[in-house]
Design a protein around this motif. Structure first.
Motif, mmCIF file in Angstrom:
data_model
loop_
_atom_site.group_PDB
_atom_site.id
_atom_site.type_symbol
_atom_site.label_atom_id
_atom_site.label_comp_id
_atom_site.label_asym_id
_atom_site.label_seq_id
_atom_site.Cartn_x
_atom_site.Cartn_y
_atom_site.Cartn_z
ATOM 1 N N LEU A 6 0.896 -1.262 0.137
ATOM 2 C CA LEU A 6 0.030 0.144 0.050
ATOM 3 C C LEU A 6 0.957 1.337 0.014
ATOM 4 O O LEU A 6 1.875 1.278 0.505
ATOM 5 C CB LEU A 6 -0.856 0.291 1.373
ATOM 6 N N ALA A 7 0.605 2.342 -0.611
ATOM 7 C CA ALA A 7 1.213 3.526 -0.598
ATOM 8 C C ALA A 7 0.160 4.645 -1.110
ATOM 9 O O ALA A 7 -0.667 4.379 -2.028
ATOM 10 C CB ALA A 7 2.315 3.376 -1.620
ATOM 11 N N LEU A 8 0.552 5.808 -0.434
ATOM 12 C CA LEU A 8 -0.256 7.086 -1.022
ATOM 13 C C LEU A 8 0.360 7.775 -2.263
ATOM 14 O O LEU A 8 -0.192 8.221 -2.907
ATOM 15 C CB LEU A 8 -0.323 7.852 0.347
ATOM 16 N N CYS A 9 1.886 7.561 -2.153
ATOM 17 C CA CYS A 9 2.287 8.358 -3.302
ATOM 18 C C CYS A 9 3.303 7.400 -4.145
ATOM 19 O O CYS A 9 2.657 6.612 -4.845
ATOM 20 C CB CYS A 9 3.381 9.334 -2.573
ATOM 21 N N ALA A 10 4.486 7.373 -4.089
ATOM 22 C CA ALA A 10 5.244 6.391 -4.605
ATOM 23 C C ALA A 10 5.433 4.993 -4.027
ATOM 24 O O ALA A 10 5.254 4.915 -2.834
ATOM 25 C CB ALA A 10 6.716 7.167 -5.052
ATOM 26 N N ALA A 11 5.580 4.118 -4.952
ATOM 27 C CA ALA A 11 5.591 2.664 -4.311
ATOM 28 C C ALA A 11 7.015 1.873 -4.975
ATOM 29 O O ALA A 11 7.220 2.218 -6.113
ATOM 30 C CB ALA A 11 4.587 1.789 -4.629
ATOM 31 N N PRO A 12 7.485 1.176 -4.090
ATOM 32 C CA PRO A 12 8.664 0.301 -4.634
ATOM 33 C C PRO A 12 8.075 -0.309 -5.950
ATOM 34 O O PRO A 12 7.082 -0.867 -6.228
ATOM 35 C CB PRO A 12 9.056 -0.552 -3.615
ATOM 36 N N ALA A 13 9.346 -0.755 -6.614
ATOM 37 C CA ALA A 13 8.774 -1.533 -7.828
ATOM 38 C C ALA A 13 8.045 -3.150 -7.504
ATOM 39 O O ALA A 13 8.548 -3.770 -6.476
ATOM 40 C CB ALA A 13 10.081 -1.926 -8.733
ATOM 41 N N VAL A 17 -0.247 0.066 -5.942
ATOM 42 C CA VAL A 17 -0.568 1.385 -5.307
ATOM 43 C C VAL A 17 -2.022 1.495 -5.251
ATOM 44 O O VAL A 17 -2.788 1.289 -5.828
ATOM 45 C CB VAL A 17 -0.162 2.749 -6.252
ATOM 46 N N ARG A 18 -2.548 1.797 -3.682
ATOM 47 C CA ARG A 18 -3.849 1.716 -3.429
ATOM 48 C C ARG A 18 -4.122 3.134 -2.892
ATOM 49 O O ARG A 18 -3.416 3.844 -2.319
ATOM 50 C CB ARG A 18 -4.053 0.912 -2.411
ATOM 51 N N ILE A 19 -5.306 3.645 -3.193
ATOM 52 C CA ILE A 19 -5.891 5.063 -2.859
ATOM 53 C C ILE A 19 -6.571 5.090 -1.467
ATOM 54 O O ILE A 19 -7.356 3.998 -1.522
ATOM 55 C CB ILE A 19 -6.775 5.646 -4.017
ATOM 56 N N VAL A 20 -6.293 5.843 -0.511
ATOM 57 C CA VAL A 20 -6.934 5.694 0.743
ATOM 58 C C VAL A 20 -8.069 6.855 0.646
ATOM 59 O O VAL A 20 -7.751 8.054 0.452
ATOM 60 C CB VAL A 20 -5.900 6.071 1.958
ATOM 61 N N ALA A 21 -9.321 6.361 0.879
ATOM 62 C CA ALA A 21 -10.350 7.177 0.754
ATOM 63 C C ALA A 21 -10.313 8.167 2.129
ATOM 64 O O ALA A 21 -9.656 7.923 3.021
ATOM 65 C CB ALA A 21 -11.654 6.518 1.044
ATOM 66 N N GLY A 22 -11.144 9.379 2.054
ATOM 67 C CA GLY A 22 -11.153 10.294 2.899
ATOM 68 C C GLY A 22 -11.340 9.780 4.420
ATOM 69 O O GLY A 22 -11.050 10.268 5.450
#
Length: 103
Positions: A6-13, A17-22
């Protein structure tokens, strides 16, 4: 058991990447049911590692699924976990027991 990056911005290879809702809810996977209705069992809280620190988060899994249905496996992060996740990566595992027949 599935482990998802999981990550908000950049993720390792290789990490997703997942988006966190409000409200702090993140979809981490799917569960499918076969030809008959299913019952799902999962712990209500699981441990999540964020940047070397451990957090307890809620696992949101439906209890029943219709035949041939798909359900999202989600986690709900607390305010501290969301703040710690900003710019960091995380790992979480949710163990789900699927029983056929709706028992």
């Amino acid at each position: 058991m599935a482990t998802v990056g999981l990550a908000l911005c950049a993720a390792p290879a290789g990490a997703e990447v997942r988006i966190v809702a409000g409200d702090g809810v993140v979809k981490v996977g799917d569960v499918r049911c076969g030809a008959s209705p299913c019952t799902l069992r999962a712990p209500s809280r699981v441990r999540m590692g964020i940047g070397g620190e451990g957090f307890r988060v809620r696992a949101l899994v439906p209890r029943h699924l219709a035949a041939h249905a798909r359900a999202a496996v989600r986690i709900k992060l607390g305010a501290r976990a969301v703040k710690a996740l900003s710019g960091a990566t995380a790992r979480v595992g949710v163990r789900i027991v699927v029983r056929a027949g709706g028992d």
